[in-house]
Every structure is written in structure tokens, then in C-alpha cells.
Scaffold this motif. Structure first.
Motif, mmCIF file in Angstrom:
data_model
loop_
_atom_site.group_PDB
_atom_site.id
_atom_site.type_symbol
_atom_site.label_atom_id
_atom_site.label_comp_id
_atom_site.label_asym_id
_atom_site.label_seq_id
_atom_site.Cartn_x
_atom_site.Cartn_y
_atom_site.Cartn_z
ATOM 1 N N ALA A 128 0.941 -1.080 -0.082
ATOM 2 C CA ALA A 128 0.189 -0.223 -0.496
ATOM 3 C C ALA A 128 0.787 1.358 -0.384
ATOM 4 C CB ALA A 128 -1.285 -0.196 1.329
ATOM 5 N N TRP A 129 2.264 0.934 0.457
ATOM 6 C CA TRP A 129 2.677 2.514 1.327
ATOM 7 C C TRP A 129 3.493 2.968 -0.738
ATOM 8 C CZ3 TRP A 129 8.120 3.399 -0.001
ATOM 9 C CH2 TRP A 129 8.711 4.603 0.343
ATOM 10 N N TYR A 130 4.120 1.865 -1.690
ATOM 11 C CA TYR A 130 4.724 2.383 -2.621
ATOM 12 C C TYR A 130 3.212 2.857 -3.387
ATOM 13 C CZ TYR A 130 8.644 -0.149 -1.376
ATOM 14 O OH TYR A 130 9.614 -0.938 -0.396
ATOM 15 N N GLU A 131 1.937 2.589 -3.585
ATOM 16 C CA GLU A 131 1.112 3.060 -4.335
ATOM 17 C C GLU A 131 0.282 4.550 -3.864
ATOM 18 O OE1 GLU A 131 -2.340 -0.323 -4.792
ATOM 19 O OE2 GLU A 131 -2.936 0.391 -6.910
ATOM 20 N N SER A 132 0.412 4.205 -2.829
ATOM 21 C CA SER A 132 -0.425 5.712 -1.986
ATOM 22 C C SER A 132 0.414 6.542 -1.518
ATOM 23 C CB SER A 132 -1.211 5.106 -0.828
ATOM 24 O OG SER A 132 -0.727 5.154 0.669
ATOM 25 N N LYS A 133 1.538 6.411 -1.384
ATOM 26 C CA LYS A 133 2.503 7.456 -0.445
ATOM 27 C C LYS A 133 3.781 7.445 -2.360
ATOM 28 C CE LYS A 133 2.102 7.131 3.932
ATOM 29 N NZ LYS A 133 1.317 8.922 3.876
ATOM 30 N N LEU A 134 4.479 6.625 -2.717
ATOM 31 C CA LEU A 134 5.416 7.182 -3.802
ATOM 32 C C LEU A 134 4.363 6.926 -5.008
ATOM 33 C CD1 LEU A 134 8.156 4.765 -3.308
ATOM 34 C CD2 LEU A 134 8.131 7.673 -3.143
ATOM 35 N N ASN A 135 3.079 6.341 -5.461
ATOM 36 C CA ASN A 135 2.437 6.729 -6.629
ATOM 37 C C ASN A 135 2.212 6.082 -7.676
ATOM 38 O OD1 ASN A 135 0.092 7.381 -7.261
ATOM 39 N ND2 ASN A 135 0.291 9.937 -6.862
ATOM 40 N N MET A 136 3.684 4.557 -7.125
ATOM 41 C CA MET A 136 3.786 3.909 -8.300
ATOM 42 C C MET A 136 2.970 2.990 -8.611
ATOM 43 S SD MET A 136 7.119 2.563 -6.333
ATOM 44 C CE MET A 136 8.343 1.624 -7.464
ATOM 45 N N THR A 137 2.827 2.543 -9.901
ATOM 46 C CA THR A 137 1.912 1.998 -10.465
ATOM 47 C C THR A 137 1.842 0.237 -10.219
ATOM 48 O OG1 THR A 137 1.803 3.539 -12.775
ATOM 49 C CG2 THR A 137 0.991 0.766 -12.759
ATOM 50 N N SER A 138 0.655 -0.078 -10.100
ATOM 51 C CA SER A 138 0.601 -1.851 -8.988
ATOM 52 C C SER A 138 0.693 -2.301 -10.971
ATOM 53 C CB SER A 138 -0.338 -2.005 -8.284
ATOM 54 O OG SER A 138 -0.765 -3.229 -8.261
ATOM 55 N N LEU A 139 1.749 -3.133 -11.530
ATOM 56 C CA LEU A 139 1.091 -4.285 -12.095
ATOM 57 C C LEU A 139 0.975 -5.496 -11.612
ATOM 58 C CD1 LEU A 139 3.878 -3.034 -14.705
ATOM 59 C CD2 LEU A 139 2.508 -3.368 -15.369
ATOM 60 N N GLY A 140 0.156 -6.091 -10.461
ATOM 61 C CA GLY A 140 -0.370 -7.125 -10.008
ATOM 62 C C GLY A 140 0.527 -8.164 -9.714
ATOM 63 N N GLU A 141 -0.458 -9.185 -9.005
ATOM 64 C CA GLU A 141 0.976 -10.093 -8.707
ATOM 65 C C GLU A 141 2.488 -10.644 -9.721
ATOM 66 O OE1 GLU A 141 -1.496 -12.432 -6.277
ATOM 67 O OE2 GLU A 141 -1.640 -11.770 -4.768
ATOM 68 N N ASP A 142 3.030 -11.288 -9.366
ATOM 69 C CA ASP A 142 4.098 -11.962 -10.167
ATOM 70 C C ASP A 142 3.972 -13.204 -10.127
ATOM 71 O OD1 ASP A 142 6.304 -12.419 -12.243
ATOM 72 O OD2 ASP A 142 7.918 -10.886 -11.418
ATOM 73 N N PRO A 143 3.677 -13.698 -11.409
ATOM 74 C CA PRO A 143 3.966 -15.507 -10.559
ATOM 75 C C PRO A 143 4.947 -16.008 -10.626
ATOM 76 C CG PRO A 143 2.396 -15.317 -12.426
ATOM 77 C CD PRO A 143 2.897 -14.045 -12.471
ATOM 78 N N SER A 144 5.911 -15.370 -11.578
ATOM 79 C CA SER A 144 7.774 -15.648 -11.485
ATOM 80 C C SER A 144 8.137 -15.229 -9.785
ATOM 81 C CB SER A 144 8.208 -15.680 -12.299
ATOM 82 O OG SER A 144 8.451 -13.331 -12.540
ATOM 83 N N LYS A 145 7.556 -14.424 -9.157
ATOM 84 C CA LYS A 145 8.330 -13.877 -8.089
ATOM 85 C C LYS A 145 7.484 -14.607 -7.016
ATOM 86 C CE LYS A 145 11.903 -10.710 -7.154
ATOM 87 N NZ LYS A 145 13.482 -11.443 -7.418
ATOM 88 N N GLN A 146 7.024 -15.119 -6.229
ATOM 89 C CA GLN A 146 6.167 -15.898 -5.383
ATOM 90 C C GLN A 146 4.665 -15.171 -5.382
ATOM 91 O OE1 GLN A 146 9.897 -14.764 -3.033
ATOM 92 N NE2 GLN A 146 10.351 -16.624 -4.685
ATOM 93 N N ASN A 147 4.469 -14.958 -6.129
ATOM 94 C CA ASN A 147 3.864 -14.022 -6.257
ATOM 95 C C ASN A 147 3.605 -12.981 -6.098
ATOM 96 O OD1 ASN A 147 1.725 -15.537 -8.043
ATOM 97 N ND2 ASN A 147 0.765 -16.973 -6.307
ATOM 98 N N LEU A 148 4.745 -12.007 -5.592
ATOM 99 C CA LEU A 148 4.800 -10.799 -4.895
ATOM 100 C C LEU A 148 3.909 -9.543 -5.463
ATOM 101 C CD1 LEU A 148 8.296 -11.028 -3.372
ATOM 102 C CD2 LEU A 148 6.431 -10.979 -2.151
ATOM 103 N N PRO A 149 3.579 -9.137 -4.991
ATOM 104 C CA PRO A 149 3.250 -7.679 -5.849
ATOM 105 C C PRO A 149 4.413 -6.647 -6.833
ATOM 106 C CG PRO A 149 2.697 -7.176 -4.112
ATOM 107 C CD PRO A 149 2.941 -8.541 -4.188
ATOM 108 N N TYR A 150 4.330 -6.124 -8.643
ATOM 109 C CA TYR A 150 5.048 -6.103 -8.922
ATOM 110 C C TYR A 150 4.720 -4.275 -8.887
ATOM 111 C CZ TYR A 150 8.227 -4.110 -12.424
ATOM 112 O OH TYR A 150 9.406 -3.407 -12.748
ATOM 113 N N PHE A 151 5.866 -3.408 -8.022
ATOM 114 C CA PHE A 151 5.456 -1.741 -8.859
ATOM 115 C C PHE A 151 6.712 -1.470 -9.667
ATOM 116 C CE2 PHE A 151 3.235 -2.755 -5.091
ATOM 117 C CZ PHE A 151 1.778 -2.625 -4.510
ATOM 118 N N GLU A 152 6.166 -0.704 -10.335
ATOM 119 C CA GLU A 152 6.753 0.358 -11.132
ATOM 120 C C GLU A 152 6.638 1.683 -11.422
ATOM 121 O OE1 GLU A 152 8.187 -2.033 -14.731
ATOM 122 O OE2 GLU A 152 8.516 -0.379 -16.601
ATOM 123 N N MET A 153 7.833 2.481 -11.255
ATOM 124 C CA MET A 153 7.814 4.270 -11.603
ATOM 125 C C MET A 153 8.145 4.323 -13.134
ATOM 126 S SD MET A 153 9.539 6.787 -8.665
ATOM 127 C CE MET A 153 8.010 6.468 -8.310
#
Lengths: 207, 69
Positions: free
Chosen positions: A168-193
Motif C-alpha cells: 500500500a505504501w508504494y502505491e499510495s505514498k510513492l504513486n507507483m503503478t501496480s502491475l499485479g502479482e508476479d507468478p515468477s516471483k512468489q506472487n509478490l506484487p510488482y510496482f513500477e515508476m
């Protein structure tokens, strides 16, 4: 070596505290991790259990070993950063410059700074020590990742897989774009700026 | 971080490849060369640890191991 300087919020006094961002994770940081972070984490886990009981989930970074992660001085594809304030290491970050490429439409396939690991000292995390000592450590480290991206010619592009507790911090505070969970990385959510987001957050002029 | 300068001699074809990568990756020549060096070390260290490097084309169901010398 100093990469940048900035301010943290000293929670107890409500005053700004001058902090340095160093472009290294050196012997001092590893010593602080051993002698300050680990005992503080231990106490924090006791606090957490007392406050939240048996349902308390420990920080997902609890097993991270910074000595193992950062002890590769000849490595040029990964670089360390840390925040120092009051003579103590307040946060550490390891970025990787080759392992990932941008995924956001419009910058897909381009180079970016990938944040492999970022963590603030246990005493700065309100769940472990309430009130925390300083606020703003994560923001200073992420600002360093963005500046590094501009410096390398990657135009502010930054990517990371977040631990679920921090998403939530990356999305709300840094305004990074969420690209959803990444199955290649233990389903961790991926964010990009994106470059545009980086320019907005740093106040740089677009080139 | 201190920097050191060097002169790099490239053939016409190598310079053309470098310029093409600059355009494609939206980087200047120095950045492309630094990135190439990082990538070389990254791959070399992993191969040295005993890991293998493959290129795969899913559409053609082909997979080949790259051998670093």
C-alpha cells in the motif's frame, strides 16, 4: 560516500533531523545491523506479540541477512545505499541494475533500477516500536533509487517487488503503478515508476 | 564515486552496433558500455557458481545452453 542529504522526522521531538544518504553499505552498516538492528528487532517482535497477540504476523523481512546481501564489494551490477542519522544506520537498500527491465506500457523493455531489498531499522517501524524513532527513511531511500536511475540514464524508471505488508505504501505514498502479482516471483506484487511519475515526485524538469 | 576515463577503439560494425543499441535502449554510449560490463559480470558470476544460461524460443520449442568462455 555521500550520495545525497535530506531530512527525517524525529517523532519524539517533532523536529526535522538531518540525514545522509550514503552510496554504500559498508562495515559500519553491517556492524549496526548486528549490534543495533538485531536486538531492536528481537525486542520489536516481543512488543508485537504483546500488542497483537498470537494473530500477529512478523515483518516479512524478518529473515533478511544484510551481511550476506551486501558483502560483495567487487560486484558492479548491484549497488548498496543507506540512510545515516544520529550516527546510526536508519535504513538500507540494495538495487540491481541488470536483472529486470521495465514492464509498464510506454517504457516496456527499457532499463530501470530494480530495488532488490529495502528495509528501515526496526526502531523506525511503528508496528515494532510505537512510537517509531524516525519517519521518512523509506522515502529517502526510494528517492535515492530514482536519482540513481536518472544518473544512469534510465530516466527515473524504478521497479520492485513489494512484500505484501508494504504494498500500500508504494502505491499510495510513492504513486507507483501496480502491475499485479508476479507468478515468477512468489506472487509478490510488482510496482513500477514511470519517468513521468519520477519527474513529478522529484520535481525535476523533464528533458 | 570516482570515475576513470579510457579510450575505446571499435570497428565500424561495432560502433554501428553500439549506436543501434543506444537508439533502441534510449541510452548514451557510455551507459550502454557500462550496462554491458555489468551484465557480463552478472552472467559470469552466476555461471561460475555452477548455474547455467539458456536461450529459449517457446514458439519453436527450442532451448539452447549458452556457454561462457
Amino acid at each position: 560516500m555521500t550520495f545525497a542529504s535530506g531530512y527525517l522526522l524525529d517523532v519524539a521531538s517533532g523536529q526535522a533531523a538531518e540525514a545522509e544518504v550514503l552510496h554504500e553499505i559498508g562495515d559500519k552498516q553491517i556492524l549496526d545491523w548486528h549490534t543495533l538492528w538485531r536486538p531492536s528487532l528481537h525486542q520489536g517482535l516481543i512488543n508485537l506479540a504483546a500488542n497483537e497477540g498470537s494473530r500477529a504476523s512478523p515483518p516479512q523481512s524478518v529473515h533478511w541477512n544484510w551481511q550476506e546481501k551486501a558483502n560483495h564489494p567487487s560486484q558492479i551490477w548491484a549497488e548498496g545505499f543507506c540512510v545515516v542519522c544520529g550516527g546510526e544506520t536508519q535504513g538500507m537498500m540494495l538495487v540491481n541494475l541488470v536483472s529486470q527491465h521495465a514492464r509498464l506500457p510506454g517504457q516496456e523493455g527499457k532499463h530501470l533500477v530494480y530495488v532488490d531489498y529495502v528495509e528501515t531499522a526496526p526502531w523506525n517501524r511503528a508496528r515494532l516500536h510505537n512510537p517509531p524513532r524516525y519517519r521518512g527513511v523509506g522515502a529517502l531511500l526510494m528517492r535515492a533509487a530514482i536519482d540513481k536511475s536518472f544518473f544512469e540514464g534510465y530516466k527515473g524508471r524504478v521497479g520492485l517487488h513489494s512484500l505484501p505488508q508494504s504494498a500500500a505504501w508504494y502505491e499510495s505514498k510513492l504513486n507507483m503503478t501496480s502491475l499485479g502479482e508476479d507468478p515468477s516471483k512468489q506472487n509478490l506484487p510488482y510496482f513500477e515508476m514511470s519517468t513521468e511519475q519520477a519527474i513529478r515526485i522529484t520535481g525535476r524538469r523533464s528533458s | 564515486m570516482s570515475k576513470r576515463t579510457m579510450t575505446l577503439n571499435l570497428t565500424d560494425a561495432e560502433m554501428a552496433a553500439l549506436e543501434s543499441l543506444c537508439l533502441k535502449k534510449d541510452l548514451n554510449k557510455t551507459s550502454v558500455m557500462r550496462q554491458a560490463l555489468r551484465l557480463y559480470q552478472f552472467v559470469d558470476q552466476r555461471v561460475e557458481r555452477g548455474e547455467k544460461l539458456f536461450v529459449e524460443d517457446e514458439a519453436k520449442s527450442s532451448k539452447a545452453e549458452l556457454v561462457m568462455i
